[in-house]
Scaffold this motif. Sequence first.
Motif, PDB file in Angstrom:
ATOM      1  N   GLY A   4      -7.051 -10.749  22.409  1.00 19.53           N
ATOM      2  CA  GLY A   4      -6.542 -10.819  23.782  1.00 19.53           C
ATOM      3  C   GLY A   4      -7.265  -9.918  24.737  1.00 19.53           C
ATOM      4  O   GLY A   4      -7.176 -10.091  25.947  1.00 19.53           O
ATOM      5  N   THR A   5      -7.984  -8.882  24.246  1.00 22.60           N
ATOM      6  CA  THR A   5      -8.652  -7.927  25.120  1.00 22.60           C
ATOM      7  C   THR A   5     -10.059  -8.350  25.488  1.00 22.60           C
ATOM      8  O   THR A   5     -10.649  -7.782  26.392  1.00 22.60           O
ATOM      9  N   THR A   6     -10.638  -9.340  24.793  1.00 30.25           N
ATOM     10  CA  THR A   6     -12.012  -9.751  25.077  1.00 30.25           C
ATOM     11  C   THR A   6     -12.040 -10.652  26.297  1.00 30.25           C
ATOM     12  O   THR A   6     -11.352 -11.676  26.327  1.00 30.25           O
ATOM     13  N   PRO A   7     -12.834 -10.307  27.344  1.00 27.66           N
ATOM     14  CA  PRO A   7     -12.898 -11.149  28.531  1.00 27.66           C
ATOM     15  C   PRO A   7     -13.516 -12.501  28.210  1.00 27.66           C
ATOM     16  O   PRO A   7     -14.355 -12.636  27.301  1.00 27.66           O
ATOM     17  N   ALA A   8     -13.128 -13.484  28.990  1.00 26.54           N
ATOM     18  CA  ALA A   8     -13.661 -14.839  28.782  1.00 26.54           C
ATOM     19  C   ALA A   8     -15.099 -14.913  29.274  1.00 26.54           C
ATOM     20  O   ALA A   8     -15.479 -14.268  30.233  1.00 26.54           O
ATOM     21  N   GLY A   9     -15.943 -15.719  28.606  1.00 29.57           N
ATOM     22  CA  GLY A   9     -17.322 -15.915  29.028  1.00 29.57           C
ATOM     23  C   GLY A   9     -18.279 -14.889  28.531  1.00 29.57           C
ATOM     24  O   GLY A   9     -19.408 -14.801  29.034  1.00 29.57           O
ATOM     25  N   LEU A  10     -17.880 -14.040  27.586  1.00 22.22           N
ATOM     26  CA  LEU A  10     -18.773 -13.004  27.056  1.00 22.22           C
ATOM     27  C   LEU A  10     -19.068 -13.299  25.578  1.00 22.22           C
ATOM     28  O   LEU A  10     -18.870 -12.453  24.696  1.00 22.22           O
ATOM     29  N   ASP A  11     -19.536 -14.462  25.340  1.00 20.88           N
ATOM     30  CA  ASP A  11     -19.872 -14.843  23.975  1.00 20.88           C
ATOM     31  C   ASP A  11     -21.154 -14.126  23.536  1.00 20.88           C
ATOM     32  O   ASP A  11     -22.041 -13.842  24.340  1.00 20.88           O
ATOM     33  N   GLY A  12     -21.267 -13.852  22.267  1.00 20.98           N
ATOM     34  CA  GLY A  12     -22.450 -13.198  21.720  1.00 20.98           C
ATOM     35  C   GLY A  12     -22.407 -11.688  21.824  1.00 20.98           C
ATOM     36  O   GLY A  12     -23.460 -11.038  21.697  1.00 20.98           O
ATOM     37  N   LEU A  13     -21.232 -11.112  22.094  1.00 17.18           N
ATOM     38  CA  LEU A  13     -21.099  -9.653  22.176  1.00 17.18           C
ATOM     39  C   LEU A  13     -21.432  -9.039  20.823  1.00 17.18           C
ATOM     40  O   LEU A  13     -20.830  -9.401  19.802  1.00 17.18           O
ATOM     41  N   PRO A  14     -22.414  -8.119  20.741  1.00 18.00           N
ATOM     42  CA  PRO A  14     -22.800  -7.552  19.441  1.00 18.00           C
ATOM     43  C   PRO A  14     -21.693  -6.655  18.903  1.00 18.00           C
ATOM     44  O   PRO A  14     -21.045  -5.928  19.652  1.00 18.00           O
ATOM     45  N   PRO A  15     -21.462  -6.687  17.601  1.00 16.51           N
ATOM     46  CA  PRO A  15     -20.428  -5.827  17.008  1.00 16.51           C
ATOM     47  C   PRO A  15     -20.841  -4.359  17.038  1.00 16.51           C
ATOM     48  O   PRO A  15     -22.026  -4.020  17.090  1.00 16.51           O
ATOM     49  N   LEU A  16     -19.855  -3.503  17.000  1.00 13.31           N
ATOM     50  CA  LEU A  16     -20.090  -2.059  17.024  1.00 13.31           C
ATOM     51  C   LEU A  16     -20.820  -1.619  15.756  1.00 13.31           C
ATOM     52  O   LEU A  16     -20.551  -2.137  14.663  1.00 13.31           O
ATOM     53  N   HIS A  17     -21.778  -0.726  15.886  1.00 15.67           N
ATOM     54  CA  HIS A  17     -22.598  -0.145  14.815  1.00 15.67           C
ATOM     55  C   HIS A  17     -23.571  -1.167  14.216  1.00 15.67           C
ATOM     56  O   HIS A  17     -24.111  -0.946  13.126  1.00 15.67           O
ATOM     57  N   SER A  18     -23.794  -2.263  14.935  1.00 18.81           N
ATOM     58  CA  SER A  18     -24.792  -3.232  14.470  1.00 18.81           C
ATOM     59  C   SER A  18     -26.171  -2.840  14.975  1.00 18.81           C
ATOM     60  O   SER A  18     -26.318  -2.108  15.955  1.00 18.81           O
ATOM     61  N   ILE A  19     -27.224  -3.327  14.278  1.00 15.66           N
ATOM     62  CA  ILE A  19     -28.611  -3.010  14.633  1.00 15.66           C
ATOM     63  C   ILE A  19     -29.297  -4.288  15.075  1.00 15.66           C
ATOM     64  O   ILE A  19     -29.157  -5.347  14.446  1.00 15.66           O
ATOM     65  N   ALA A  20     -30.044  -4.199  16.175  1.00 16.49           N
ATOM     66  CA  ALA A  20     -30.764  -5.366  16.705  1.00 16.49           C
ATOM     67  C   ALA A  20     -31.996  -4.889  17.435  1.00 16.49           C
ATOM     68  O   ALA A  20     -32.151  -3.700  17.739  1.00 16.49           O
ATOM     69  N   LYS A  21     -32.884  -5.840  17.709  1.00 17.37           N
ATOM     70  CA  LYS A  21     -34.105  -5.540  18.461  1.00 17.37           C
ATOM     71  C   LYS A  21     -34.000  -6.198  19.822  1.00 17.37           C
ATOM     72  O   LYS A  21     -33.683  -7.378  19.937  1.00 17.37           O
ATOM     73  N   GLY A  22     -34.237  -5.391  20.892  1.00 18.89           N
ATOM     74  CA  GLY A  22     -34.089  -5.897  22.244  1.00 18.89           C
ATOM     75  C   GLY A  22     -35.276  -5.546  23.111  1.00 18.89           C
ATOM     76  O   GLY A  22     -36.188  -4.817  22.704  1.00 18.89           O
ATOM     77  N   GLU A  23     -35.222  -6.044  24.332  1.00  8.94           N
ATOM     78  CA  GLU A  23     -36.308  -5.845  25.291  1.00  8.94           C
ATOM     79  C   GLU A  23     -35.853  -4.900  26.406  1.00  8.94           C
ATOM     80  O   GLU A  23     -34.741  -5.038  26.938  1.00  8.94           O
ATOM     81  N   VAL A  24     -36.747  -3.970  26.762  1.00  7.95           N
ATOM     82  CA  VAL A  24     -36.463  -3.031  27.851  1.00  7.95           C
ATOM     83  C   VAL A  24     -36.656  -3.768  29.169  1.00  7.95           C
ATOM     84  O   VAL A  24     -37.758  -4.246  29.471  1.00  7.95           O
ATOM     85  N   VAL A  25     -35.578  -3.852  29.968  1.00  9.49           N
ATOM     86  CA  VAL A  25     -35.635  -4.581  31.240  1.00  9.49           C
ATOM     87  C   VAL A  25     -35.669  -3.636  32.441  1.00  9.49           C
ATOM     88  O   VAL A  25     -36.058  -4.050  33.546  1.00  9.49           O
ATOM     89  N   SER A  26     -35.268  -2.379  32.252  1.00  5.49           N
ATOM     90  CA  SER A  26     -35.272  -1.420  33.366  1.00  5.49           C
ATOM     91  C   SER A  26     -35.354  -0.012  32.800  1.00  5.49           C
ATOM     92  O   SER A  26     -34.750   0.296  31.765  1.00  5.49           O
ATOM     93  N   VAL A  27     -36.120   0.827  33.502  1.00  7.02           N
ATOM     94  CA  VAL A  27     -36.276   2.227  33.088  1.00  7.02           C
ATOM     95  C   VAL A  27     -35.866   3.123  34.248  1.00  7.02           C
ATOM     96  O   VAL A  27     -36.412   3.005  35.356  1.00  7.02           O
ATOM     97  N   GLN A  28     -34.928   4.000  34.007  1.00  3.82           N
ATOM     98  CA  GLN A  28     -34.478   4.989  34.995  1.00  3.82           C
ATOM     99  C   GLN A  28     -34.729   6.391  34.451  1.00  3.82           C
ATOM    100  O   GLN A  28     -35.081   6.561  33.279  1.00  3.82           O
ATOM    101  N   SER A  29     -34.527   7.387  35.313  1.00  2.00           N
ATOM    102  CA  SER A  29     -34.757   8.761  34.862  1.00  2.00           C
ATOM    103  C   SER A  29     -33.748   9.183  33.806  1.00  2.00           C
ATOM    104  O   SER A  29     -34.047  10.003  32.933  1.00  2.00           O
TER     105      SER A  29
END
Length: 238
Positions: A4-29
């Motif tokens: 009931g707490t998961t918002p609608a339309g957010l499919d594919g949310l990665p589970p906590l403590h999972s490992i994945a490879k992603g792409e850097v889209v923005s770099v800030q200080s």
Amino acid sequence: MAEGTTPAGLDGLPPLHSIAKGEVVSVQSYGAFVRLPGYKKEGLVHVSEMSASRVENASEIVDVGEHVWIKVIGCEIQGDKVKLSFSMKAVNQGTGQDLDPNNVMADQDARRRKQFRDHTSNRITLEAVLNTTCSKCGCKGHFTKDCFSAPGLQYALVPEEDDEEAQQQQTATNRPPQDSDKKKKKKKMKKKKKRERKESDSDSSSECKTKRRRHSNSLDRQEKKKKKHKKQKSHKHS
């Protein structure tokens, strides 16, 4: 997470403590935003989670478009918004191996973040207490002079003899030069008066002497005249 707490339309949310490879889209200080495949939202890799050593700026570690291994260490859902927190230092960037399988570092970092968030509430105020005992009331934590200055009866500390002498010397040295000039003038006037008195005394004594001499001379003359008169009388009778 509950269904009931998961918002609608957010499919594919990665589970906590999972490992994945992603792409850097923005770099800030303060960190870099990484997007995971199959999920349209990106998560933040804070500078404190980029390396085991201190990192001043995220641009020192990653660039936009670079692919990095991450571990999901936090997930906050606020209404329709989801905030993901990633860690790079918990994963071997060459092989993608989990360097924190028991999530010890993740728990420690979570505790630190909670402590930093609570810095505005329940503020702790420390007050220094003096390790002294008042000789007047016998209480600890203040000086005797502070006890004397408390409201109520007012007391004054009696100065010692050495303090009085020092104060007198200070007042003598701090007197304006006018007082010293006045004293000098008074001394000069006294000396003049003494001289005048001596001169007047000497004059009066000399006058007395001259008078005495005159008187004695007059007496001698009178006696001589008397003797002459007697002699003349004696000659006449003879």
